[in-house]
Design a protein around this motif. Structure first.
Motif, PDB file in Angstrom:
ATOM      1  N   VAL A 229       1.048  -1.239   0.126  1.00  0.00           N
ATOM      2  CA  VAL A 229      -0.067   0.122  -0.010  1.00  0.00           C
ATOM      3  C   VAL A 229       0.685   0.883   0.069  1.00  0.00           C
ATOM      4  O   VAL A 229       1.777   1.234   1.187  1.00  0.00           O
ATOM      5  N   MET A 277      -2.725   6.958   6.012  1.00  0.00           N
ATOM      6  CA  MET A 277      -3.505   6.005   5.175  1.00  0.00           C
ATOM      7  C   MET A 277      -2.355   4.623   5.903  1.00  0.00           C
ATOM      8  O   MET A 277      -2.508   3.482   5.812  1.00  0.00           O
ATOM      9  N   ILE A 279      -0.091   4.550   8.516  1.00  0.00           N
ATOM     10  CA  ILE A 279      -0.144   4.126   9.143  1.00  0.00           C
ATOM     11  C   ILE A 279      -1.577   3.044   9.152  1.00  0.00           C
ATOM     12  O   ILE A 279      -1.119   1.930  10.115  1.00  0.00           O
ATOM     13  N   GLY A 280      -2.881   3.401   8.932  1.00  0.00           N
ATOM     14  CA  GLY A 280      -4.081   2.807   8.799  1.00  0.00           C
ATOM     15  C   GLY A 280      -3.385   0.827   7.915  1.00  0.00           C
ATOM     16  O   GLY A 280      -4.258  -0.167   8.804  1.00  0.00           O
ATOM     17  N   ALA A 281      -2.759   0.922   6.721  1.00  0.00           N
ATOM     18  CA  ALA A 281      -2.986   0.217   6.525  1.00  0.00           C
ATOM     19  C   ALA A 281      -1.449  -1.102   7.450  1.00  0.00           C
ATOM     20  O   ALA A 281      -1.729  -2.309   7.488  1.00  0.00           O
ATOM     21  N   TRP A 283      -1.563  -0.643  10.418  1.00  0.00           N
ATOM     22  CA  TRP A 283      -1.733  -0.947  11.784  1.00  0.00           C
ATOM     23  C   TRP A 283      -2.260  -2.749  11.294  1.00  0.00           C
ATOM     24  O   TRP A 283      -2.425  -3.809  12.527  1.00  0.00           O
ATOM     25  N   ASN A 284      -3.040  -3.171   9.762  1.00  0.00           N
ATOM     26  CA  ASN A 284      -3.531  -4.270   9.698  1.00  0.00           C
ATOM     27  C   ASN A 284      -2.322  -4.811   9.205  1.00  0.00           C
ATOM     28  O   ASN A 284      -3.207  -5.928   8.059  1.00  0.00           O
ATOM     29  N   GLY A 285      -1.193  -4.762   8.744  1.00  0.00           N
ATOM     30  CA  GLY A 285      -0.674  -5.771   8.793  1.00  0.00           C
ATOM     31  C   GLY A 285       0.207  -5.978   7.115  1.00  0.00           C
ATOM     32  O   GLY A 285       0.431  -7.414   6.945  1.00  0.00           O
ATOM     33  N   ALA A 286       0.179  -4.829   6.662  1.00  0.00           N
ATOM     34  CA  ALA A 286       0.405  -4.531   5.338  1.00  0.00           C
ATOM     35  C   ALA A 286       1.328  -3.969   5.325  1.00  0.00           C
ATOM     36  O   ALA A 286       1.376  -2.821   5.594  1.00  0.00           O
ATOM     37  N   ILE A 312       3.140   1.526  15.964  1.00  0.00           N
ATOM     38  CA  ILE A 312       2.923   1.530  14.660  1.00  0.00           C
ATOM     39  C   ILE A 312       3.861   1.812  13.419  1.00  0.00           C
ATOM     40  O   ILE A 312       4.349   2.744  13.141  1.00  0.00           O
ATOM     41  N   THR A 437      -0.515  -7.357  17.696  1.00  0.00           N
ATOM     42  CA  THR A 437      -1.499  -8.605  16.132  1.00  0.00           C
ATOM     43  C   THR A 437      -2.171  -7.817  15.526  1.00  0.00           C
ATOM     44  O   THR A 437      -2.112  -6.818  15.854  1.00  0.00           O
ATOM     45  N   ILE A 438      -2.509  -8.513  14.601  1.00  0.00           N
ATOM     46  CA  ILE A 438      -2.908  -8.147  13.704  1.00  0.00           C
ATOM     47  C   ILE A 438      -4.597  -8.589  13.845  1.00  0.00           C
ATOM     48  O   ILE A 438      -4.769  -9.063  13.830  1.00  0.00           O
ATOM     49  N   PRO A 439      -5.653  -7.251  13.694  1.00  0.00           N
ATOM     50  CA  PRO A 439      -6.726  -7.508  13.361  1.00  0.00           C
ATOM     51  C   PRO A 439      -7.351  -9.128  13.109  1.00  0.00           C
ATOM     52  O   PRO A 439      -6.687  -9.295  11.109  1.00  0.00           O
ATOM     53  N   GLY A 440      -8.355  -9.741  13.221  1.00  0.00           N
ATOM     54  CA  GLY A 440      -8.828 -10.783  12.317  1.00  0.00           C
ATOM     55  C   GLY A 440      -8.024 -12.209  13.102  1.00  0.00           C
ATOM     56  O   GLY A 440      -8.413 -13.080  12.470  1.00  0.00           O
ATOM     57  N   THR A 450      -6.385   0.431  19.876  1.00  0.00           N
ATOM     58  CA  THR A 450      -5.647   1.103  19.315  1.00  0.00           C
ATOM     59  C   THR A 450      -5.363   2.685  20.066  1.00  0.00           C
ATOM     60  O   THR A 450      -6.429   3.610  19.666  1.00  0.00           O
TER      61      THR A 450
ATOM     62  N   HIS B  57     -13.826 -10.422  15.741  1.00  0.00           N
ATOM     63  CA  HIS B  57     -12.572 -10.386  15.466  1.00  0.00           C
ATOM     64  C   HIS B  57     -12.664 -10.329  13.829  1.00  0.00           C
ATOM     65  O   HIS B  57     -12.113  -9.771  13.424  1.00  0.00           O
ATOM     66  N   SER B  91      -9.216   8.149   6.929  1.00  0.00           N
ATOM     67  CA  SER B  91      -7.680   7.901   6.119  1.00  0.00           C
ATOM     68  C   SER B  91      -7.339   6.157   7.035  1.00  0.00           C
ATOM     69  O   SER B  91      -6.216   5.921   6.372  1.00  0.00           O
ATOM     70  N   GLY B  95      -6.941   2.714   4.296  1.00  0.00           N
ATOM     71  CA  GLY B  95      -5.711   2.396   4.988  1.00  0.00           C
ATOM     72  C   GLY B  95      -5.488   0.961   5.411  1.00  0.00           C
ATOM     73  O   GLY B  95      -5.046  -0.348   4.934  1.00  0.00           O
TER      74      GLY B  95
END
Ligand SMILES: Cc1ncc(C[n+]2csc(CCOP(=O)(O)OP(=O)(O)O)c2C)c(N)n1
Ligand code: SF4
Ligand SMILES: [Mg+2]
Lengths: 613, 350
Positions: A229, A277, A279-281, A283-286, A312, A437-440, A450, B57, B91, B95
């Motif tokens: 990303v 964006m 940071i969001g990505a 945070w979600n493991g990408a 993060i 930990t990554i969501p999911g 967070t 989850h 944003s 992401g």
């Protein structure tokens, strides 16, 4: 008229063009031809913040000794821009050459008798040879490359080969380009048959080097690092980095079966959104990154703070340009150092990497992802306009085929299952780095909120002072761990014992190394250290300790690296002498030597009569 | 604190299809003021997720800053949450969503967070049609910083300190439709019967779903003269239709008279049933929806229910043609072109 003896493979050629007239590829053709003749070359664009119409220059340093920094003095000026004639003529070194379009007569006021004028009626030739106005404009550029190559004795076969490569797939264009080259060559043969004072000879000095710009290398580094990303907002000089990332993704990241993209690039609404964006990505493991320059970095301040405090990963490439504010958007500087190091309100410290070459842009961007994931903290790669947008002769890009992505301490479902109680900010390994930990990942374990507000080891909101202090102190401990993980400095020892040191980083390295050799020729010896990262490792500390006087060479007004060293290492400020270039042009060895000679005299290291630098 | 949670659970508490009780969808204890509308919305989110049999989850809770943005801590404690920075939740959600398209993104924001500091991001996340539910807990004021007027306060509304707002209030629903939002609903924190099905429908929608919920701030904006007080809102509600949500694979059982009901099928196969639909108004038609909002505004009514829905749309991933596999699941062997390719790139640069 001053008569120089003919110099081989040591000259500076500058092209003066009008922005937006297609001169860039012709000028590049010249630089690449020198490179193909095995001679070290360093081209630099000096361009305005404008799309069309203003003067633009392309300066090519050719150096048998392999010096790739800028050098004072222009030996050959190729000027096809009457707008800048006066300035261009004035800037040629005595004994040098002024090659110009002589279709219109040069005003007699402009004539200098200490330089040579070589008039070639470029426009006249074009009008005679071509009917299409666009062709007239484009081939004019190729004709002067032909003329210049004849004057400097560039091998025609090299130019021919380059033209063939450039137009492979568009073969129709090969013959007209070769023809245009010949028009220039023939004109020079007929009208200026004498050898000029500069010429090029084939050598074998470039080895396996490549010619590449830092932004392209950095963009490719992100592809190799597995970034999926990228979010960004257009700004010179970082835009071409994302464009390179996209180009390479199109080549290597399209799923063969489905035609779908194994990446996502978003042109965000501004830099706040761009870093948000990324940071969001992450945070979600990408793996995700953004690239920007000074004004954008200022806007990213708040977000970098939350990434630091809530831990993060995020990678940011700052291609620095001349500030403050909008400053000089198309000129270079190393002036975001302090802002980057402490970007984020409150007590924030970020990890910085300082590439000097395209090969390092590639490598350090890849390293930045590993470091950022391993340390769960933002990593900023501090490039600059000179490195990012100019072609550099560089070691080839390296990738170890055993290299595995270091994704850091990320809990798997199994690991969570085995754990009685997960705590996001627990310092389990005593290195200051917690487990994330990554969501999911797990249906019932590992979830947390967070937040940028104060939190305890279990990520719960807290205003308890001891807990807050514990958490921010652990972040310091983590920063200490980082010292051992970041790239070590490069140390170049002088063969002679000396108490003098050079300290530099990024693109200041080229001119600094040349200045160091120059001083050695005058019996002044220095050891040198090239900083590659912040926090400073113990090697940096030891180097400073070992030397009495250290010249800190950088490209900003306020000696930002020096401030950072003093602040972080408690160095006695008197030991660190400022050598500062901040006019927006890449620093030169001449400048460094001059500055230092003044200081050395003042410090009595150098007797007045010993040398005149 | 709004409601205390019993420590003891009755073993016979009802469970959903996944075998989870409602309790499992709750969060930690709220620290908002007793009676704050936001807590009722949290409760509605819990209910909607429980009934929709959502795996907690597989949800990511995203928020900005404000009393409203604190609520993700108060529902779905088994979901990850990200209480980000003021006005920038869109944003971060973008992401996150790009990294993993398989989760349900529940965004929570306030009227200050969305309509002032975050207006830029609010606008752009809608343009991009990010697949997410975006809940605005709208109280016409900045609760967390003690009651200043927000940009959604209506002209003439009086706040607790007696100031009368002079500036035009921003209608987030109208704006969202204008910007191409594909699901737009409006509701009231005190109307759980309407809010829960609307949330369920929003969660089942693929694409950007705005749920703007009037959510009175009991501490700073519940006074006489405020147009965001409980009393005022209750008096001026005008439901577009009553709303029923029928999950995928369940049968529509209730019978209504012809003409009054409209059923819209959502992406996941579930149905949204609108009954007693207001006259001359079609939630699948943009112009009709905008007219209805403008009319309501003219008559000082607060239109609630489903305002606009476009089920035939492409969300961001489809627009960008990203792979079906979540990007965060791709591994090095797919992502890294490798040494051989690099050597040929080097060769081309010589
Ligand atoms: C950059 C920044 N500016 C200001 C603030 C202070 N601040 C915190 S919450 C808030 C307003 C929140 O209003 P709203 O989004 O309507 O949430 P509510 O509390 O009403 O639910 C402000 C201005 C902040 N946290 N960050
Ligand atoms: S201040 Fe207002 S918005 Fe905030 S918690 Fe209290 S009632 Fe709710
Ligand atoms: Mg509010």
């Amino acid at each position: 008229m001053a008569k120089n003896k003919s110099k081989v493979n040591d000259l500076v050629v500058r092209f003066a063009n009008v922005n937006g007239t297609g001169s860039a590829s012709a000028n590049y053709l010249f630089a690449k031809a020198v490179f193909r003749m095995g001679i070290p070359v360093s081209p630099k664009n000096i361009f305005p913040s404008n799309i069309q119409g203003l003067p633009t220059w392309y300066e090519v340093r050719i150096s048998e000794k392999g010096y790739l920094g800028r050098r004072d003095g222009i030996d050959v000026m190729v000027s096809v821009n009457p707008q800048s004639f006066a300035k261009d003529i004035a800037s040629v070194s005595s004994g040098g050459y002024f090659l110009y379009d002589s279709t219109k007569r040069l005003h007699s006021d402009l004539i200098r008798d200490d330089i040579h004028f070589i008039g070639i009626p470029l426009m006249e030739i074009c009008i005679r040879e071509y009917t299409d106005p666009r062709q007239r404009l484009l081939f004019k550029n190729i004709i002067y490359v032909g003329a210049l190559s004849e004057l400097l004795k560039i091998e025609f076969s090299v130019l021919e080969e380059l033209i063939r490569e450039q137009f492979s797939g568009k073969e129709k264009l090969i013959a007209p380009n070769l023809n245009a080259l010949q028009l220039g060559i023939q004109y020079v043969k007929e009208h200026f048959p004498e050898q000029i004072n500069f010429r090029l000879e084939r050598r074998n000095l470039v080895g396996d080097a490549i010619l590449m710009d830092g932004n392209t290398a950095a963009g490719l580094g992100a592809v190799y690092a597995g970034a999926t990303v990228a979010s960004w907002y257009p700004i010179t000089p970082s835009t071409s980095l994302i464009e390179a990332f996209e180009d390479y993704c199109k080549q290597f990241r399209i799923d063969k079966e489905t035609g779908k993209k194994n990446y996502a690039i978003v042109q965000a609404e501004d830099e706040l959104a761009a870093i948000g964006m990324a940071i969001g990505a992450n945070w979600n493991g990408a793996r995700s990154f953004t690239a920007t320059s000074g004004p954008g970095l200022s806007l990213m301040n708040e977000f970098l703070g939350i990434a630091y405090f809530s831990e993060i990963p995020v990678v940011l490439v700052d291609v620095q340009r001349a500030g403050p504010s909008t400053g000089m958007p198309t000129r270079t500087q190393q002036s975001d150092i302090l802002n980057a190091a402490y970007c984020g309100h409150g007590d924030t410290k970020n990890i910085l990497l300082f590439p000097s070459t395209p090969a390092e842009c590639f490598e350090m961007v890849a390293d930045a992802f590993d470091l950022s994931d391993s340390l769960q903290s933002p990593v900023l790669v501090m490039s600059d306009l000179d490195l990012g947008m100019n072609d550099h002769m560089s070691a080839p890009l390296k990738w170890n085929s055993d290299r595995k992505y270091k994704l850091g301490k990320v809990m798997t479902e199994k690991e969570l299952d085995a754990l009685p109680k997960y705590g996001r900010y627990l310092d389990v390994d005593d290195d200051g780095i917690p487990y994330r930990t990554i969501p999911g990942t797990h249906p019932t374990k590992g979830a947390y909120v967070t937040r940028g507000s104060s939190h305890d080891e279990y990520a719960a909101y807290t205003e308890d002072s001891p807990t807050y202090v514990r958490i921010v102190n652990r972040l310091l401990k983590k920063f200490d761990t980082a010292k051992k993980m970041v790239p070590k400095p490069e140390i170049i020892k002088s063969p002679q014992e000396t108490k003098l040191g050079f300290l530099y980083f990024g693109t200041s390295a080229y001119a600094s190394q040349e200045a160091k050799d120059f001083l050695a020729e005058h019996n002044i010896f220095v050891n040198a250290i090239r900083i590659k990262a912040f926090p400073f490792s113990k090697e940096v500390e030891a180097f400073i300790e070992r030397h009495e006087t250290i010249f800190v060479i950088e490209q900003n007004r306020d000696a930002q690296m020096r401030t950072l060293l003093i602040n972080e290492l408690d160095v006695n400020p008197k030991k660190l002498i400022k050598v500062l270039n901040y006019d927006g042009m890449p620093i030169t060895a001449n400048f460094i030597a001059k500055e230092i000679s003044v200081d050395l005299k003042a410090h009595l290291y150098l007797s007045k009569e010993s040398v005149s630098l | 604190m709004t409601y205390l949670k019993p420590k003891f659970h009755h073993p016979d508490l009802p469970k959903n299809k996944l075998g989870y009780t409602r309790k499992y969808y709750e969060g930690s204890l709220s620290t908002l003021c007793a009676g704050c509308g936001h807590d009722s919305i949290s409760a509605a989110i819990v209910e909607a997720c429980f009934e929709l049999n959502i795996e907690p989850h597989k949800v990511a809770k995203m928020s900005g800053i404000g009393c409203s943005s604190k609520t993700p801590a108060y529902f779905l404690s088994n979901s990850h949450g990200f209480n980000s920075v003021h006005g920038r939740m869109p944003s971060v959600a973008t992401g996150a969503n790009l990294a993993n398209r398989d989760l349900l993104y529940l965004g929570v924001s306030g009227d200050g967070d969305s309509a002032s500091i975050g207006m830029g991001q609010f606008v752009h996340v809608i343009r991009r049609n990010l697949n997410m539910v975006y809940i605005v807990m709208n109280n016409g004021c900045y609760g967390l910083t003690k009651g200043q007027d927000s940009a959604t306060a209506d002209v003439g509304s009086k706040n607790k300190s007696g100031n009368i707002n002079q500036f035009e209030g921003i209608d987030l629903c109208g704006l969202a439709i204008e910007l191409g939002a594909t699901f737009v609903a409006q509701s009231f924190s005190g109307d759980k019967a309407q809010l829960v099905p609307l949330l369920q429908a929003a969660m089942s929608h693929e694409g950007f779903a705005l749920v703007n919920v009037l959510s009175p701030c009991v501490t700073f904006n519940n006074n006489t003269g405020s147009t965001k007080s409980y009393d005022y809102v209750r008096e001026h509600l005008e439901a577009t239709a009553s709303v029923d949500f029928v999950p995928y694979a369940e049968e529509i059982t209730t019978q209504y008279e012809e003409g009054e009901t409209k059923s819209i099928q959502l992406h996941d196969g579930s149905w949204l049933e609108l009954h007693k639909l207001a006259q001359g108004w079609n939630p699948e038609d943009k112009i009709s929806a905008i007219n209805a909002l403008q009319n309501a505004r003219k008559h000082h009514e607060i239109l609630t229910g489903l305002i606009y829905l476009d089920t035939d749309n492409k969300e961001l991933h489809d627009l960008m043609n990203t792979t079906d596999v979540p990007l965060n699941k791709l591994t090095q062997d797919v992502l890294c072109p490798g040494l051989e390719v690099l050597e040929s790139i080097n060769a081309d640069l010589r």
